[in-house]
Design an enzyme around this catalytic site. Structure first.
Site, PDB file in Angstrom:
ATOM      1  N   GLU A 125      61.538  69.470 -14.889  1.00  0.00           N
ATOM      2  CA  GLU A 125      62.113  69.155 -16.192  1.00  0.00           C
ATOM      3  C   GLU A 125      62.096  67.656 -16.425  1.00  0.00           C
ATOM      4  O   GLU A 125      61.919  66.875 -15.472  1.00  0.00           O
ATOM      5  CB  GLU A 125      63.540  69.698 -16.272  1.00  0.00           C
ATOM      6  CG  GLU A 125      63.598  71.216 -16.168  1.00  0.00           C
ATOM      7  CD  GLU A 125      64.977  71.806 -16.330  1.00  0.00           C
ATOM      8  OE1 GLU A 125      65.088  73.037 -16.338  1.00  0.00           O
ATOM      9  OE2 GLU A 125      65.956  71.020 -16.461  1.00  0.00           O
ATOM     10  N   SER A 130      61.935  65.767  -8.358  1.00  0.00           N
ATOM     11  CA  SER A 130      62.084  66.188  -6.966  1.00  0.00           C
ATOM     12  C   SER A 130      63.394  66.930  -6.721  1.00  0.00           C
ATOM     13  O   SER A 130      63.475  67.796  -5.844  1.00  0.00           O
ATOM     14  CB  SER A 130      61.999  64.963  -6.046  1.00  0.00           C
ATOM     15  OG  SER A 130      60.721  64.372  -6.129  1.00  0.00           O
ATOM     16  N   GLY A 238      52.057  77.569  -0.160  1.00  0.00           N
ATOM     17  CA  GLY A 238      50.652  77.772  -0.481  1.00  0.00           C
ATOM     18  C   GLY A 238      50.120  76.721  -1.436  1.00  0.00           C
ATOM     19  O   GLY A 238      48.990  76.240  -1.288  1.00  0.00           O
ATOM     20  N   GLN A 276      27.426  46.647  10.709  1.00  0.00           N
ATOM     21  CA  GLN A 276      28.427  47.286  11.575  1.00  0.00           C
ATOM     22  C   GLN A 276      29.742  47.522  10.845  1.00  0.00           C
ATOM     23  O   GLN A 276      30.409  48.538  11.068  1.00  0.00           O
ATOM     24  CB  GLN A 276      28.665  46.414  12.816  1.00  0.00           C
ATOM     25  CG  GLN A 276      29.486  47.124  13.891  1.00  0.00           C
ATOM     26  CD  GLN A 276      29.636  46.276  15.131  1.00  0.00           C
ATOM     27  OE1 GLN A 276      30.239  45.207  15.082  1.00  0.00           O
ATOM     28  NE2 GLN A 276      29.074  46.736  16.244  1.00  0.00           N
ATOM     29  N   GLN A 334      35.007  51.479  -3.174  1.00  0.00           N
ATOM     30  CA  GLN A 334      34.804  50.101  -2.728  1.00  0.00           C
ATOM     31  C   GLN A 334      33.408  49.913  -2.128  1.00  0.00           C
ATOM     32  O   GLN A 334      32.764  48.876  -2.367  1.00  0.00           O
ATOM     33  CB  GLN A 334      35.875  49.730  -1.688  1.00  0.00           C
ATOM     34  CG  GLN A 334      35.883  48.264  -1.285  1.00  0.00           C
ATOM     35  CD  GLN A 334      36.432  47.353  -2.377  1.00  0.00           C
ATOM     36  OE1 GLN A 334      37.089  47.826  -3.295  1.00  0.00           O
ATOM     37  NE2 GLN A 334      36.143  46.067  -2.279  1.00  0.00           N
ATOM     38  N   GLU A 361      53.461  69.150  -6.442  1.00  0.00           N
ATOM     39  CA  GLU A 361      53.819  70.158  -5.421  1.00  0.00           C
ATOM     40  C   GLU A 361      54.814  69.582  -4.407  1.00  0.00           C
ATOM     41  O   GLU A 361      54.837  69.969  -3.235  1.00  0.00           O
ATOM     42  CB  GLU A 361      52.577  70.698  -4.685  1.00  0.00           C
ATOM     43  CG  GLU A 361      51.424  71.128  -5.581  1.00  0.00           C
ATOM     44  CD  GLU A 361      51.721  72.349  -6.417  1.00  0.00           C
ATOM     45  OE1 GLU A 361      52.895  72.506  -6.798  1.00  0.00           O
ATOM     46  OE2 GLU A 361      50.803  73.115  -6.710  1.00  0.00           O
TER      47      GLU A 361
END
Length: 388
Positions: A125, A130, A238, A276, A334, A361
């Site tokens: 809402e 949370s 889920g 590297q 990047q 979620e």
């Protein structure tokens, strides 16, 4: 439904083809034009993607959660925004299939499983994110009906769904006073706010859902009064795994693009892949994604096994995978340099789409709370400490 290794590979192959043919080619156009792909979703339903872990009795595919997360990873390689909506839709279908009575299941589940109709999940809402147990949308008993009044925020598929699973207060303050209702998309008194202007997820509409004395029969109650919050939270195990898998798929796509790019791009007289520092970055990105993938699989196995620590393992997987997924996609951008910032390359879209996975979620801060609280329960009362 238990599937063999060969059947599982065949299923994933079909999903991979669907993502390559139906999702990926138009992903940038959907993002640019904010297109909700109704026809594509209908075809996803024909493939069995509308009720992946819904029982077969009413048209679901009946797969395990371990198979499900693999499917969502493949879908997200095609378009994370569309894959994420399919995840939310599946969560709605599962809730009705799991907690609905035979009449509710027969009315709603077949059309959801085939994606002839879409589902919406209404918990958050405007003033309650949370802290969902403090929601204020009310459901007042009126004879044989309930009257729903309130506003839900950040609802994916709002205005498109044929049915909404709505959490509303029927009793005392807190979680025990919340019940779940099935509200048809054409209910009188139901309306929707303006489309939200979002950073990402442009391929799915996000709006407020407004209930102005929406009358539903008592038969629209999902489960029993006072069980709504528990139903909502059970669905989120889920949902968290699925959105984590979507992060994996989007990030893997971005990493694959980055690997291709550093082989082709020449700087200071040699391909970037020969440097590297680039090699180390790619190695770290691959390692982090694989670690996240294993955590997601572990959480899915915990749900399949009905393990007592499933909620904690799902929370750990969601937090780790969505953080890792966003960071890998951002590093892929990047590695592309200025080209990564251009819409034509698709990398910046994935970065934008994956960012919200750290919020929805249950925010990743809430995931830490779930894990921390379980770890710090008094000795003898924690049933979720061990991770298998």
């Amino acid at each position: 439904m238990t599937v063999t290794a060969e059947e599982r590979e065949a299923i994933l192959g079909a999903v991979r083809e669907f993502a390559d043919v139906e999702l990926a080619p138009l992903a940038l156009e959907r993002d640019e034009k904010h297109l909700f792909p109704r026809d594509t979703l209908h075809r996803a339903g024909e493939l069995g993607l509308g009720g992946i872990y819904v029982r077969e009795e009413f048209g679901g595919t009946g797969l395990s959660r371990t198979d499900t997360v693999a499917i969502f990873e493949e879908l997200a390689k095609g378009d994370p925004a569309v894959a994420a909506y399919i995840s939310i839709h599946n969560m709605v279908a599962w809730m009705i299939d799991t907690y609905g009575d035979d009449e509710q299941r027969s009315r709603w589940v077949p059309a959801l499983a085939s994606m002839e109709q879409f589902g919406g999940y209404c918990l958050t809402e405007p003033g309650v994110g949370s802290d969902a147990a403090n929601l204020s949308t009310s459901a007042i008993r009126d004879g044989d009906d309930y009257l729903l009044t309130g506003v839900k925020q950040f609802i994916s598929g709002a205005g498109e769904a044929g049915v909404y699973v709505v959490m509303a207060r029927t009793g005392v303050p807190g979680a025990r006073g919340i019940s779940a209702f099935l509200v048809p998309g054409d209910a009188e008194g139901l309306s929707f706010g303006a489309l939200e202007k979002k950073m990402g997820w442009h391929a799915q509409p996000t709006r407020q859902v407004i209930f102005d004395g929406v009358r539903v029969p008592a038969s629209a109650l999902l489960g029993t009064e006072g069980r709504g919050f528990a139903i909502a939270m059970s669905a989120l195990n889920g949902g968290r795994l699925n959105i984590a898998a979507c992060s994996l798929g989007g990030a893997q796509w971005a990493l694959d693009k980055a690997v291709q790019y550093v082989h082709e791009r020449v700087a200071f007289g040699e391909p970037l892949a020969e440097k590297q520092s680039i090699l180390f970055q790619v190695a770290d990105m691959r390692t982090e994604l694989q670690a996240a993938r294993l955590m997601v699989r572990d959480g899915a196995q915990a749900v399949d096994d009905k393990a007592p620590d499933a909620t904690m393992r799902c929370a750990m997987a969601k937090r780790f995978a969505t953080d890792a997924g966003f960071e890998v996609a951002n590093r892929a951008l990047q590695l592309h340099g200025g080209y990564g910032y251009l819409q034509d390359y698709g990398i910046e879209k994935v970065v934008r789409d994956l960012r919200v996975h750290q919020i929805l979620e249950g925010t990743n801060e809430i995931m830490r709370l779930i894990v921390g609280r379980e770890m710090l329960r008094p000795a003898g009362s924690a049933s979720m400490r061990s991770a298998s």
